[in-house]
Scaffold this motif. Structure first.
Motif, PDB file in Angstrom:
ATOM      1  N   ILE A 450      37.196  49.444  45.555  1.00  0.00           N
ATOM      2  CA  ILE A 450      36.434  48.802  44.485  1.00  0.00           C
ATOM      3  C   ILE A 450      37.338  47.777  43.815  1.00  0.00           C
ATOM      4  O   ILE A 450      38.488  48.082  43.485  1.00  0.00           O
ATOM      5  N   GLY A 451      36.822  46.570  43.618  1.00  0.00           N
ATOM      6  CA  GLY A 451      37.641  45.544  42.991  1.00  0.00           C
ATOM      7  C   GLY A 451      36.808  44.530  42.235  1.00  0.00           C
ATOM      8  O   GLY A 451      35.611  44.374  42.473  1.00  0.00           O
ATOM      9  N   SER A 452      37.465  43.819  41.312  1.00  0.00           N
ATOM     10  CA  SER A 452      36.798  42.774  40.554  1.00  0.00           C
ATOM     11  C   SER A 452      37.846  41.780  40.059  1.00  0.00           C
ATOM     12  O   SER A 452      39.026  42.131  39.888  1.00  0.00           O
ATOM     13  N   ARG A 453      37.395  40.548  39.843  1.00  0.00           N
ATOM     14  CA  ARG A 453      38.282  39.492  39.377  1.00  0.00           C
ATOM     15  C   ARG A 453      37.578  38.693  38.287  1.00  0.00           C
ATOM     16  O   ARG A 453      36.375  38.430  38.377  1.00  0.00           O
ATOM     17  N   PHE A 454      38.370  38.293  37.290  1.00  0.00           N
ATOM     18  CA  PHE A 454      37.860  37.417  36.237  1.00  0.00           C
ATOM     19  C   PHE A 454      38.706  36.155  36.213  1.00  0.00           C
ATOM     20  O   PHE A 454      39.938  36.208  36.100  1.00  0.00           O
ATOM     21  N   ASP A 455      38.053  35.003  36.356  1.00  0.00           N
ATOM     22  CA  ASP A 455      38.721  33.702  36.286  1.00  0.00           C
ATOM     23  C   ASP A 455      38.110  32.888  35.153  1.00  0.00           C
ATOM     24  O   ASP A 455      36.912  32.988  34.876  1.00  0.00           O
ATOM     25  N   SER A 462      33.848  30.814  32.486  1.00  0.00           N
ATOM     26  CA  SER A 462      34.169  32.133  33.039  1.00  0.00           C
ATOM     27  C   SER A 462      33.426  32.397  34.341  1.00  0.00           C
ATOM     28  O   SER A 462      32.256  32.039  34.495  1.00  0.00           O
ATOM     29  N   ILE A 463      34.121  33.069  35.272  1.00  0.00           N
ATOM     30  CA  ILE A 463      33.531  33.447  36.557  1.00  0.00           C
ATOM     31  C   ILE A 463      34.022  34.847  36.901  1.00  0.00           C
ATOM     32  O   ILE A 463      35.225  35.130  36.861  1.00  0.00           O
ATOM     33  N   ILE A 464      33.101  35.744  37.252  1.00  0.00           N
ATOM     34  CA  ILE A 464      33.431  37.117  37.640  1.00  0.00           C
ATOM     35  C   ILE A 464      33.021  37.323  39.096  1.00  0.00           C
ATOM     36  O   ILE A 464      31.905  36.971  39.490  1.00  0.00           O
ATOM     37  N   THR A 465      33.919  37.914  39.896  1.00  0.00           N
ATOM     38  CA  THR A 465      33.626  38.148  41.316  1.00  0.00           C
ATOM     39  C   THR A 465      34.005  39.583  41.684  1.00  0.00           C
ATOM     40  O   THR A 465      35.182  39.899  41.847  1.00  0.00           O
ATOM     41  N   PRO A 466      33.023  40.476  41.807  1.00  0.00           N
ATOM     42  CA  PRO A 466      33.288  41.866  42.205  1.00  0.00           C
ATOM     43  C   PRO A 466      33.172  42.050  43.719  1.00  0.00           C
ATOM     44  O   PRO A 466      32.656  41.186  44.431  1.00  0.00           O
ATOM     45  N   ARG A 467      33.645  43.188  44.227  1.00  0.00           N
ATOM     46  CA  ARG A 467      33.437  43.555  45.625  1.00  0.00           C
ATOM     47  C   ARG A 467      33.536  45.065  45.788  1.00  0.00           C
ATOM     48  O   ARG A 467      34.160  45.767  44.983  1.00  0.00           O
ATOM     49  N   LEU A 468      32.916  45.555  46.871  1.00  0.00           N
ATOM     50  CA  LEU A 468      32.905  46.970  47.202  1.00  0.00           C
ATOM     51  C   LEU A 468      33.026  47.107  48.711  1.00  0.00           C
ATOM     52  O   LEU A 468      32.298  46.445  49.461  1.00  0.00           O
ATOM     53  N   ASN A 469      33.953  47.967  49.161  1.00  0.00           N
ATOM     54  CA  ASN A 469      34.158  48.214  50.585  1.00  0.00           C
ATOM     55  C   ASN A 469      34.194  49.699  50.856  1.00  0.00           C
ATOM     56  O   ASN A 469      34.740  50.480  50.062  1.00  0.00           O
ATOM     57  N   TYR A 470      33.618  50.082  51.991  1.00  0.00           N
ATOM     58  CA  TYR A 470      33.632  51.495  52.417  1.00  0.00           C
ATOM     59  C   TYR A 470      34.047  51.568  53.873  1.00  0.00           C
ATOM     60  O   TYR A 470      33.597  50.761  54.709  1.00  0.00           O
TER      61      TYR A 470
END
Length: 751
Positions: A450-455, A462-470
């Motif tokens: 699980i991850g997320s980034r705020f730029d 502002s820009i938010i980019t999340p991700r999810l991997n399994y």
């Protein structure tokens, strides 16, 4: 006399036989004999062979001496053993260990830390230098032509610049990194990929799908990470030189220095030279650009306590390239009588990594580069400067037995200025960002990331980019399934990324202030490996992907034949498809890597759906090689196949085909290695001699549109001399103009 001669021969024969012994080699996998195992002896290329059906190789006349025995077989780790042969028979039993194969290669691009490919929750494709040597090319850009789902796209028939597409998404959506640092971006997207020496590449990692959560802007469609070699793990001297029958010459030289047991340096120089104008299609334009390019690379590493390492590298590139009418000379540069596109590029880069001397794993990474372009497209001058400074701090922490946490902060400074009317003043962008990810190991078979980034972009906010991997794998780890969902974004600069905005006679029109593009991507990946009883290794890597875009920036070539209109799409864009790789290696020395991608990339606006320009629906690649036993002689057959692409026409009157034909570029190479470190190779490129039609450049006879007549609205009027109402345009291009040619080269390594 004859009796004395016979007696002498008998004595000599007996002496020679006395200096030879019988060697019996038995190779096993546990208690099972292994047939077809290759046996060679370093320093003696005349002795060797392969084991029989009982896993044995018998050499009855092996000369006395000390040898380095090497036993190798696909699917198993290579075994090396020193042996001393003297009187009598010798029996050697070897137990080969099953190799981890490419499923367990070390990768860093998916999670920003070293991890085995099998353990990574993010699917990463890995390509070694051996893969690219099957079809040697002078640049990283051209070498991508045999990677499945990745295509180098030529964007201009005159200066032959291009970008790299991943799963149908154009070059600006692909981030190119060197050692994890964002080096090739912005202004260098078009020209920066051609000056990277292949001899310095340890491996290339490719992530298909958004990676903005870790890497920020531009990593929308995927990323290509070029991992350079470590100076303490390379030959003292390495050279790779090849030339073609067209007159191209490419030279790579690498030299290693050792200042102390802990301080190592690698110096690499690449020089590419081509100054032979060729016009085989008869349009009075050079088929490929003439180039004079030099690139110098230097990397230093300092090995410190507890396996910590400090590394710093720098690169400088200078390139002078031009393409145009055959009679063009440098004196015509910028004139309006003889058309030519002349580009001078000067570029420098520096980047490094430092691990802080703390108990925790804290790394500081930096990169900085400057890019200066001085170019003319006919009589249109384009001069641009770009400087980028990037800093990043990451902290790795293992929490308990199940959590692997990564926290990072980054800052990117971008300066850009050019002489176009679209850039009224210099542009300075600040882009700070923070990111976090948690890799959760539920058990040996299940993992979640699980991850997320705020730029914060100083222009766009502002820009938010999340991700999810399994990830799930079987107990024996021979089957891996990965599911990925992620968000990506990109801030566009048309003049630094799209060559079509500069070349030809069209005007560039912006109907609005361009907003950042955003995408959502999902990917389902399956990796499976098999090892058959007869020693054949089969690897399968298949993916289903889907990408949905908001605010997609699309150049409109259709509304007005005299303009390229840039705007955010008032609708949506999608890229979806399936991609599969089949890696097969037979025990007899034959191996094949075959890839197939089927995709559908469309744009939807006001209820109308159209195919994206210059994007194929079907593509295939292959690399088939065979090594002839212990002779170290091998043959490689590589190629690609592309389905029809929709091409940019100049209005309804354009009589050129709207779609490209099916086409294939195929190559063959024969190479011979010697035990002293020398390798010679040669072959033929573009065996089928495929090139696009001669009318790919519209109105090549009138590049300054001196005979084009337009009405008061700027629309071209059909005339007897110009019945199809065309203007000069070199953007109708889908394949290289370079036909069949031979090549010959040599590599030499001193350890």
């Amino acid at each position: 006399m004859y009796l004395r001669l016979v007696c002498l021969l008998i004595v000599v024969s007996s002496y020679v036989q006395a200096q030879q012994s019988q060697l019996v080699i038995q190779v096993m996998d546990g208690v099972v004999p292994l047939p077809f195992v290759s046996i060679v002896f370093k320093g003696n290329s005349t002795v060797g062979g392969a084991t029989d059906s009982n896993g044995q190789l018998i050499i009855s006349d092996m000369p006395y001496g000390q040898y380095q025995l090497i036993a190798s077989m696909i699917g198993f780790q290579t075994h090396r053993q020193s042996i001393l042969l003297n009187q009598g028979a010798h029996i050697i039993q070897i137990h080969l260990q099953e190799a981890t194969t490419s499923l367990d290669e070390v990768v860093i691009s998916g999670t920003m830390k070293e991890i085995s490919k099998m353990e990574s929750a993010v699917p990463v494709d890995v390509y070694s230098p051996q893969f690219f040597r099957a079809n040697p090319t002078p640049s990283i850009f051209e070498s991508m032509q045999n990677v499945n789902g990745v295509r180098p796209q030529i964007n201009c028939n005159v200066c032959n610049t291009g970008d790299i597409h991943i799963n149908g998404l154009e070059g600006p959506y692909t981030m190119v990194l060197i050692d994890g640092m964002p080096i090739v971006s912005g202004l260098s997207t078009v020209y920066g990929l051609t000056g990277i020496p292949q001899s310095l590449i340890e491996r290339i990692e490719i992530v298909k799908g958004p990676a903005s959560t870790l890497y920020g802007s531009e990593a929308v469609g995927g990323l290509i990470n070029l991992i350079t070699k470590q100076p303490d793990n390379v030959p003292m001297v390495s050279t790779d030189i090849f030339a073609t029958t067209w007159g191209e010459l490419n030279t790579d030289v690498g030299v290693k220095f050792k200042l102390s047991p802990k301080v190592h340096s690698l110096l690499g120089i690449n020089y590419f030279y081509y100054q032979n104008p060729i016009d085989n299609n008869g349009d009075n334009f050079t088929d490929i650009t003439l180039q004079n390019r030099v690139s110098v690379f230097n990397k230093w590493t300092i090995n410190r306590a507890q396996q910590r390492q400090f590394s710093v590298a720098a690169r400088y590139v200078y390139e002078d390239r031009w393409g145009g009418e055959m009679q063009w000379t440098p004196e015509d540069r910028g004139g309006d009588q003889v058309y030519g596109e002349s580009i001078y590029t000067r570029r420098w880069e520096a980047f490094g990594t430092y691990q802080l001397p703390t108990q925790e794993i804290i790394k500081y990474q930096f990169s900085t580069n400057g890019h200066h372009q001085d170019s003319y497209y006919g009589d249109l001058s384009f001069r641009a400067q770009q400087s980028i400074l990037f800093n990043q701090l990451t902290w790795y922490k293992t929490v308990g037995n199940h959590h692997d946490v990564l926290v990072g902060a980054a800052y990117r400074y971008t300066y850009y200025n050019d002489n176009t009317t679209a850039t009224m003043e210099r542009s300075i962008t600040h882009l700070p960002g923070v990111f976090v990810q948690d890799e959760i190991s539920i058990n040996n078979q299940n993992k979640i990331l699980i991850g997320s980034r705020f730029d914060y972009n100083s222009i766009h906010g502002s820009i938010i980019t999340p991700r999810l991997n399994y990830k799930w794998n079987t107990q024996d780890k021979k089957t891996v399934v990965r599911l990925s969902v992620g968000n990506g974004y990109r801030v566009a600069n048309v003049f630094t990324e799209d060559h079509a905005a500069l070349t030809g006679a069209r005007d560039v029109v912006f109907t609005e202030e361009l907003k950042p593009e955003q995408s959502w991507n999902s990917n389902l990946n399956l990796v499976k490996k098999f090892l058959t009883p007869n020693g054949t290794y089969i690897g399968v890597d298949a993916s289903i992907f889907y990408t949905y875009f908001n605010n997609r920036i699309v150049p409109d070539y259709d509304s007005n034949p005299n303009q390229i209109i840039y705007a955010n799409l008032d609708g949506s864009a999608t890229s979806k498809g399936i991609s599969s790789n089949f890696d097969i290696s037979w025990s007899g020395g034959l191996k094949a890597l075959i890839g197939l991608t089927v995709m559908d990339v469309t744009l939807t606006e006001e209820g109308e759906k159209v195919r994206q320009l210059l994007t194929e629906r079907v593509s295939g690649v292959w690399s088939i090689g065979y090594t002839f036993g212990a002779s170290l002689l091998s043959i490689d057959y590589t190629g690609n196949l592309y389905g029809p692409m929709r091409l940019p026409l100049l209005g309804e009157g354009d009589n050129r085909p709207e779609y490209s034909p099916w086409y294939s570029i195929q190559n063959i190479q024969i190479s011979k290695k010697f035990v002293n470190g020398l390798e010679i190779y040669g072959g033929i490129k573009n065996l089928l001699n495929f090139t696009p039609p001669a009318n790919s450049i519209a109105r090549a006879h009138d590049p300054f549109d001196q005979q084009v007549i337009s009405d008061q609205n700027g629309q071209v009027i059909p005339t007897a001399e110009n019945p199809h109402a065309l203007t000069f345009d070199p953007s109708y291009v889908y394949a290289p103009n370079q036909g069949i040619r031979g090549f010959f080269g040599l590599r030499y390594h001193v350890y």
